[in-house]
Design a protein around this motif. Structure first.
Motif: not given
Ligand SMILES: NC(=O)c1ccc[n+]([C@@H]2O[C@H](COP(=O)([O-])OP(=O)(O)OC[C@H]3O[C@@H](n4cnc5c(N)ncnc54)[C@H](O)[C@@H]3O)[C@@H](O)[C@H]2O)c1
Ligand SMILES: O=C(CO)[C@@H](O)[C@H](O)[C@H](O)[C@H](O)COP(=O)(O)O
Ligand SMILES: [Zn+2]
Length: 414
Positions: A84-111
């Motif tokens: 609606h506001h003309g903003v081009a978004v790239t949306i990256v869904p990430l599993r996020a719960d305590e079991l995956v609160k770990e370095w690999d998830s950080v690395s996915r965000v950096v990717d």
């Protein structure tokens, strides 16, 4: 002195054979926490206009990291908003719960940041999710090119009143809760309670534990509000379905955040390790990681607060009557008062030792003084902890006899 170098000749000293310099600098920090219910309603301009340095305009682009559960509930309206506001978004869904609160998830965000070819100063990353998601994204953002701005949009009660308002980021490492992390404020956090509509009640209770923490250490009034309206605002998921619920929900959330920010603001980088907001966080990091995934963060905090309430009672800092009020409120908020981890030999002792390492060699244990005040102690013994566990068990069994069958064997003497 060379002008503009940033240190003065006065700082130049001769130590031993060669010259030495001392560099000192202060860095100002400024961030905003803005309540904005229905943030993604097309006519809401908060997200577009509030980020002072980086307003969002039609034609801009943004990277959004979103908790995958939040995406399935709210993704459509979020996409529609940016469209609606003309903003081009790239949306990256990430599993996020305590079991995956770990370095690999950080690395996915950096990717994702790399793939987006993020402009490190002008394109703040949007983090939409619970405390786990915002802690992970905040951590990644603080590392990416040594720091890139990010915006937090918490979607859980823990996120709204706690994880979303301070400056700590991080992930677990091995058995260590939040063992890796940084101090990195989001430029702005938007608090939108409409997300809580889809949150299950157990997670509402989870957030109420952090609110109860603030009440126990700082405010008898907030405690009284939880006593009188806690059950109802929980059932209503803070949606303000009636005038009374709206008033109570507003008061509870804004008071909890205000008290939290009053505590955090003068000590953002934790140079002072006597932190009242660490109440409930002395034994809970070990309990939470030991029981993972059985106990949620707030539930582990509640177990810690239950034991330390018993400890305060033993010390005469809290009356039995006050302790009963605490246990009753916790129970009406849907929070546990006991977990069999308390009966695991040496668990509390080990937890305390680890916390002492975290607090520079001293316990610095915040303990309640009655309801709404606290002090710090450094002399809790193992024997006293065992007595507190025994007392807690007895108090809870007396108060809630129907729940007695939930207790496993007590081996605290082992
Ligand atoms: N940085 C800090 O200062 C700070 C402070 C307090 C807590 N924390 C951290 O926060 C974490 C706990 O956060 P939490 O309680 O938000 O848990 P969480 O992030 O794990 O979210 C709970 C669950 O709810 C789902 N979810 C999130 N929003 C939802 C919504 N609106 N509707 C439906 N489902 C939704 C998530 O996918 C997840 O499964 C802990 O790891 C804790 O260490 C950090
Ligand atoms: O510090 C904050 C919020 O920023 C507290 O409210 C919150 O309870 C923290 O999670 C605890 O203090 C635990 O901190 P730590 O052990 O992760 O350093
Ligand atoms: Zn916490």
């Amino acid at each position: 002195m060379r002008s503009g170098v940033g240190f003065s000749q006065g700082l130049r000293r001769k130590l031993g054979d060669g010259p030495a310099w001392t560099v000192e600098a202060l860095r100002q920090v400024r961030y905003q926490v803005i309540q904005s219910d229905n943030l993604f309603s097309p006519d809401n301009r908060h997200l577009l206009d509030s980020s002072e340095d980086t307003p969002l305009r039609s034609g801009d682009r943004r990277l959004i990291i979103i908790d995958s559960n939040v995406d399935s509930h709210h993704g459509d309206r979020i996409r529609h908003y940016f469209d609606h506001h003309g903003v081009a978004v790239t949306i990256v869904p990430l599993r996020a719960d305590e079991l995956v609160k770990e370095w690999d998830s950080v690395s996915r965000v950096v990717d994702a940041m790399n793939e987006f070819t993020l402009d490190r100063r002008r394109e703040p990353v949007l983090a939409i999710g619970g405390g786990v998601l915002t802690d992970i994204v905040g951590f990644a953002a603080s590392l990416y090119r040594r720091g890139t701005p990010y915006v937090r949009i918490p979607t859980t009660l823990v996120g709204l009143v706690d994880a979303g308002v301070g400056i700590k980021t991080g992930v677990n490492y091995g058995a260590g809760k939040n063992r890796l992390g940084t101090y990195a404020p989001a430029t702005v956090t938007f608090l939108d309670r409409s997300f809580l509509r889809t949150l299950d009640l157990r997670h509402i209770s989870n957030g109420l534990a952090e609110i109860l923490k603030m009440a126990l250490i700082r405010s008898e009034d907030l405690f009284a509000l939880l006593e009188s309206h806690g059950t109802a605002v929980r059932a209503d998921r803070f949606q303000g379905s009636t005038g009374e619920l709206a008033g109570a929900g507003d008061a509870i959330i804004s008071e909890a955040i205000h008290l939290m920010l009053e505590e955090l603001h003068p000590n953002l980088w934790e140079s002072v390790l006597e932190r009242s907001v660490d109440y409930g966080h002395t034994f809970s990091p070990t309990i939470e990681m030991h029981t993972l995934p059985e106990l949620l963060h707030g539930e582990a905090v509640m177990i810690d607060m239950a034991v330390t309430t018993a400890l305060a009672t033993l010390r005469g800092d809290m009356s039995e009557k006050q302790a009963e009020r605490v246990y009753t409120v916790a129970s009406t908020l849907g929070l546990p008062l006991w977990n069999d981890a308390l009966a695991v030999p040496s668990l509390l002792k080990d937890a305390l030792q680890d916390t002492v390492r975290h607090r520079d060699g001293q316990q610095r244990l915040p303990l309640p003084l009655g309801i709404g005040r606290h002090h710090f102690v450094n002399d809790v013994t193992e024997t006293e902890l065992r007595e507190a566990v025994r007392l807690l068990r007895r108090q809870v069994q007396d108060l809630f006899p129907a729940h007695a069958d939930r207790f496993g064997p007590l081996q605290v003497d082992a």
